[in-house]
Design a protein around this motif. Structure first.
Motif, PDB file in Angstrom:
ATOM      1  N   UNK A 110       8.688 137.755 -21.876  1.00  0.00           N
ATOM      2  CA  UNK A 110       8.716 136.807 -20.755  1.00  0.00           C
ATOM      3  C   UNK A 110       9.376 135.496 -21.184  1.00  0.00           C
ATOM      4  N   UNK A 111       9.064 135.035 -22.387  1.00  0.00           N
ATOM      5  CA  UNK A 111       9.665 133.809 -22.892  1.00  0.00           C
ATOM      6  C   UNK A 111      11.184 133.968 -23.012  1.00  0.00           C
ATOM      7  N   UNK A 112      11.624 135.117 -23.481  1.00  0.00           N
ATOM      8  CA  UNK A 112      13.066 135.361 -23.592  1.00  0.00           C
ATOM      9  C   UNK A 112      13.719 135.290 -22.210  1.00  0.00           C
ATOM     10  N   UNK A 113      13.069 135.881 -21.215  1.00  0.00           N
ATOM     11  CA  UNK A 113      13.600 135.814 -19.854  1.00  0.00           C
ATOM     12  C   UNK A 113      13.661 134.368 -19.358  1.00  0.00           C
ATOM     13  N   UNK A 114      12.592 133.637 -19.573  1.00  0.00           N
ATOM     14  CA  UNK A 114      12.490 132.279 -19.042  1.00  0.00           C
ATOM     15  C   UNK A 114      13.438 131.304 -19.729  1.00  0.00           C
ATOM     16  N   UNK A 115      13.829 131.588 -20.976  1.00  0.00           N
ATOM     17  CA  UNK A 115      14.725 130.692 -21.698  1.00  0.00           C
ATOM     18  C   UNK A 115      16.189 131.113 -21.590  1.00  0.00           C
ATOM     19  N   UNK A 116      16.471 132.097 -20.769  1.00  0.00           N
ATOM     20  CA  UNK A 116      17.861 132.455 -20.490  1.00  0.00           C
ATOM     21  C   UNK A 116      18.536 131.233 -19.862  1.00  0.00           C
ATOM     22  N   UNK A 117      19.710 130.849 -20.350  1.00  0.00           N
ATOM     23  CA  UNK A 117      20.371 129.649 -19.808  1.00  0.00           C
ATOM     24  C   UNK A 117      20.547 129.662 -18.289  1.00  0.00           C
ATOM     25  N   UNK A 118      20.824 130.810 -17.710  1.00  0.00           N
ATOM     26  CA  UNK A 118      20.984 130.883 -16.251  1.00  0.00           C
ATOM     27  C   UNK A 118      19.670 130.594 -15.534  1.00  0.00           C
ATOM     28  N   UNK A 119      18.570 131.044 -16.108  1.00  0.00           N
ATOM     29  CA  UNK A 119      17.251 130.783 -15.512  1.00  0.00           C
ATOM     30  C   UNK A 119      16.890 129.317 -15.682  1.00  0.00           C
ATOM     31  N   UNK A 120      17.122 128.778 -16.884  1.00  0.00           N
ATOM     32  CA  UNK A 120      16.790 127.375 -17.130  1.00  0.00           C
ATOM     33  C   UNK A 120      17.590 126.427 -16.239  1.00  0.00           C
ATOM     34  N   UNK A 121      18.787 126.843 -15.860  1.00  0.00           N
ATOM     35  CA  UNK A 121      19.609 125.992 -14.995  1.00  0.00           C
ATOM     36  C   UNK A 121      18.958 125.766 -13.635  1.00  0.00           C
ATOM     37  N   UNK A 122      18.201 126.739 -13.160  1.00  0.00           N
ATOM     38  CA  UNK A 122      17.557 126.595 -11.849  1.00  0.00           C
ATOM     39  C   UNK A 122      16.048 126.362 -11.950  1.00  0.00           C
TER      40      UNK A 122
END
Length: 153
Positions: A110-122
């Motif tokens: 889950x942390x890997x998903x949440x720290x994806x740059x595309x996710x962090x952008x939004x």
């Protein structure tokens, strides 16, 4: 099948478990700091073959193929096949192995998903949500419940 928290497998959780190396240990405390994140270990499982059998079974847990009861049956089979003696009661020991591996793989994925740059952008802000299932919560953690901070704070 009833879907519960942590019961759905996903690639990042499976990848987290797969990147670990098997490391036989006498005690959980044989590893320090971040070593548990890189090593697959079960306290007291000191033989490579025993640990490999447990790991294969835990990977099935993380893929969503085994319930706790299924895992307990596999645990019994592995213990009998290897003649392994372990500390603690069967119910406690199987629950600890099952939940620890399932939860850490889930959270790492889950942390890997949440720290994806595309996710962090939004979604650059995260909310701390204290879990009610913790039997003896730290007062500081309870005080953080609902707090919103930037992801890298």
């Amino acid at each position: 099948m009833t879907v519960e928290w942590g019961s759905l497998s996903f690639a990042e959780a499976i990848d987290y478990l797969r990147q670990k190396v098997n490391l036989p240990t006498e005690r959980w405390t044989d590893l320090r700091e971040g070593q548990h994140a890189r090593a697959f270990t079960i306290a007291g499982a000191t033989r490579d073959e025993l640990l490999a059998d447990f790991r294969a079974t835990v990977e099935r847990v993380v893929r969503g193929e085994l319930t706790l009861e299924d895992f307990r049956k596999e645990f019994d089979r592995i213990v009998a096949a290897h003649g392994w003696t372990y500390k603690g009661g069967r119910g406690w020991r199987t629950k600890v192995i099952y939940e620890t591996n399932l939860n850490t793989a889930y959270q790492a994925g889950r942390y890997k998903q949440m720290t994806d740059p595309d996710v962090l952008a939004v979604r650059p802000f995260w909310q701390y949500d204290h879990s009610d299932w913790v039997r003896h919560p730290r007062l500081q953690h309870k005080a953080w419940d609902g707090m919103v901070l930037r992801w890298d704070d």
